[in-house]
Design a protein around this motif. Structure first.
Motif, PDB file in Angstrom:
ATOM      1  N   MET A   1       0.740  -1.170   0.061  1.00 17.79           N
ATOM      2  CA  MET A   1      -0.030  -0.109  -0.042  1.00 17.79           C
ATOM      3  C   MET A   1       0.722   1.273   0.015  1.00 17.79           C
ATOM      4  O   MET A   1       1.873   1.451   0.646  1.00 17.79           O
ATOM      5  N   ASP A   2       0.513   2.158  -0.850  1.00 16.26           N
ATOM      6  CA  ASP A   2       1.233   3.348  -0.973  1.00 16.26           C
ATOM      7  C   ASP A   2       1.122   4.425   0.289  1.00 16.26           C
ATOM      8  O   ASP A   2       2.175   4.830   0.661  1.00 16.26           O
ATOM      9  N   ASN A   3       0.220   4.377   0.900  1.00 10.52           N
ATOM     10  CA  ASN A   3      -0.026   5.454   1.779  1.00 10.52           C
ATOM     11  C   ASN A   3      -1.125   4.885   2.943  1.00 10.52           C
ATOM     12  O   ASN A   3      -1.874   4.250   2.640  1.00 10.52           O
ATOM     13  N   VAL A   4      -0.734   5.341   4.121  1.00 14.77           N
ATOM     14  CA  VAL A   4      -1.429   4.930   5.420  1.00 14.77           C
ATOM     15  C   VAL A   4      -2.945   5.451   5.072  1.00 14.77           C
ATOM     16  O   VAL A   4      -3.645   4.764   6.030  1.00 14.77           O
ATOM     17  N   ASN A   5      -3.213   6.355   4.385  1.00 12.19           N
ATOM     18  CA  ASN A   5      -4.575   6.777   4.310  1.00 12.19           C
ATOM     19  C   ASN A   5      -5.390   5.970   3.256  1.00 12.19           C
ATOM     20  O   ASN A   5      -6.526   6.221   3.033  1.00 12.19           O
ATOM     21  N   GLN A   6      -4.746   5.065   2.513  1.00  9.76           N
ATOM     22  CA  GLN A   6      -5.566   4.207   1.722  1.00  9.76           C
ATOM     23  C   GLN A   6      -5.700   2.803   2.042  1.00  9.76           C
ATOM     24  O   GLN A   6      -4.821   2.445   2.742  1.00  9.76           O
ATOM     25  N   ILE A   7      -6.699   2.293   1.389  1.00  8.42           N
ATOM     26  CA  ILE A   7      -7.198   0.981   1.461  1.00  8.42           C
ATOM     27  C   ILE A   7      -7.104   0.137   0.437  1.00  8.42           C
ATOM     28  O   ILE A   7      -7.661   0.953  -0.840  1.00  8.42           O
ATOM     29  N   SER A   8      -7.154  -1.077   0.337  1.00  5.94           N
ATOM     30  CA  SER A   8      -6.994  -1.826  -0.927  1.00  5.94           C
ATOM     31  C   SER A   8      -8.600  -2.413  -0.835  1.00  5.94           C
ATOM     32  O   SER A   8      -9.033  -3.097  -0.016  1.00  5.94           O
ATOM     33  N   VAL A   9      -9.248  -2.254  -2.011  1.00  6.44           N
ATOM     34  CA  VAL A   9     -10.705  -2.918  -2.230  1.00  6.44           C
ATOM     35  C   VAL A   9     -10.715  -3.515  -3.870  1.00  6.44           C
ATOM     36  O   VAL A   9      -9.722  -3.239  -4.609  1.00  6.44           O
ATOM     37  N   SER A  10     -11.386  -4.492  -3.921  1.00  6.15           N
ATOM     38  CA  SER A  10     -11.720  -5.133  -5.095  1.00  6.15           C
ATOM     39  C   SER A  10     -13.350  -5.053  -5.660  1.00  6.15           C
ATOM     40  O   SER A  10     -14.161  -4.994  -4.685  1.00  6.15           O
ATOM     41  N   ILE A  11     -13.490  -4.993  -6.786  1.00  3.87           N
ATOM     42  CA  ILE A  11     -15.068  -4.648  -7.443  1.00  3.87           C
ATOM     43  C   ILE A  11     -14.963  -5.740  -8.324  1.00  3.87           C
ATOM     44  O   ILE A  11     -14.230  -6.250  -9.238  1.00  3.87           O
ATOM     45  N   THR A  12     -16.048  -6.652  -8.110  1.00  8.46           N
ATOM     46  CA  THR A  12     -16.247  -7.825  -9.010  1.00  8.46           C
ATOM     47  C   THR A  12     -17.597  -7.711  -9.556  1.00  8.46           C
ATOM     48  O   THR A  12     -18.595  -6.975  -9.132  1.00  8.46           O
ATOM     49  N   TYR A  13     -17.696  -8.352 -11.006  1.00  5.98           N
ATOM     50  CA  TYR A  13     -19.152  -8.101 -11.880  1.00  5.98           C
ATOM     51  C   TYR A  13     -19.105  -9.421 -12.263  1.00  5.98           C
ATOM     52  O   TYR A  13     -18.317  -9.864 -13.404  1.00  5.98           O
ATOM     53  N   GLY A  14     -20.276 -10.114 -12.133  1.00  2.15           N
ATOM     54  CA  GLY A  14     -20.457 -11.462 -12.819  1.00  2.15           C
ATOM     55  C   GLY A  14     -21.301 -11.406 -13.853  1.00  2.15           C
ATOM     56  O   GLY A  14     -22.324 -11.703 -13.857  1.00  2.15           O
ATOM     57  N   HIS A  15     -20.880 -10.747 -14.966  1.00  3.45           N
ATOM     58  CA  HIS A  15     -21.526 -10.795 -16.410  1.00  3.45           C
ATOM     59  C   HIS A  15     -21.872 -12.276 -16.662  1.00  3.45           C
ATOM     60  O   HIS A  15     -20.964 -13.050 -16.623  1.00  3.45           O
ATOM     61  N   PRO A  16     -22.829 -12.355 -17.533  1.00  2.00           N
ATOM     62  CA  PRO A  16     -23.219 -13.896 -17.783  1.00  2.00           C
ATOM     63  C   PRO A  16     -22.108 -14.646 -18.582  1.00  2.00           C
ATOM     64  O   PRO A  16     -21.734 -15.630 -18.738  1.00  2.00           O
ATOM     65  N   ARG A  17     -21.134 -13.667 -19.527  1.00  2.00           N
ATOM     66  CA  ARG A  17     -20.163 -14.323 -20.360  1.00  2.00           C
ATOM     67  C   ARG A  17     -18.884 -14.396 -19.638  1.00  2.00           C
ATOM     68  O   ARG A  17     -17.711 -14.678 -20.344  1.00  2.00           O
ATOM     69  N   LYS A  18     -18.589 -13.322 -18.529  1.00  2.00           N
ATOM     70  CA  LYS A  18     -17.370 -12.983 -17.992  1.00  2.00           C
ATOM     71  C   LYS A  18     -17.338 -12.391 -16.723  1.00  2.00           C
ATOM     72  O   LYS A  18     -18.151 -11.524 -16.482  1.00  2.00           O
TER      73      LYS A  18
END
Length: 95
Positions: A1-18
């Protein structure tokens, strides 16, 4: 993590094909809507309507105003094409 004021998150989308997974860094106290918008996933999938889509964090439905924590996984759910119970009935009737 670059900065102590940042957090890591992930975003997922389950599109029918991908299935799409995007990892980003956001400021602490970022809410779900802000992280989704920052991820760029709405540009990749313009059919996503945040006001209508189901949104979850680790499979738990949340509001767009929910604050995020380090390593949260935001899930954008596709609308169902057919009710799962009806799909089972359809398969059973073909047997």
């Amino acid at each position: 993590m670059d900065n102590v004021n940042q957090i890591s998150v992930s975003i997922t989308y389950g599109h029918p094909r991908k299935l799409t997974l995007i990892n980003i860094f956001v400021e602490k106290n970022t809410i779900v809507r802000e992280a989704i918008e920052k991820s760029g996933i709405l540009n990749l999938f313009p059919e996503i309507n945040l006001e209508c889509a189901g949104i979850g964090v680790f499979s738990k439905i949340v509001e767009l105003s929910t604050p995020l924590h380090h390593r949260d996984r935001i899930e954008i759910y596709c609308p169902l094409i057919i009710d799962p119970r009806q799909a089972r009935r359809n398969r059973a009737s073909k047997s």
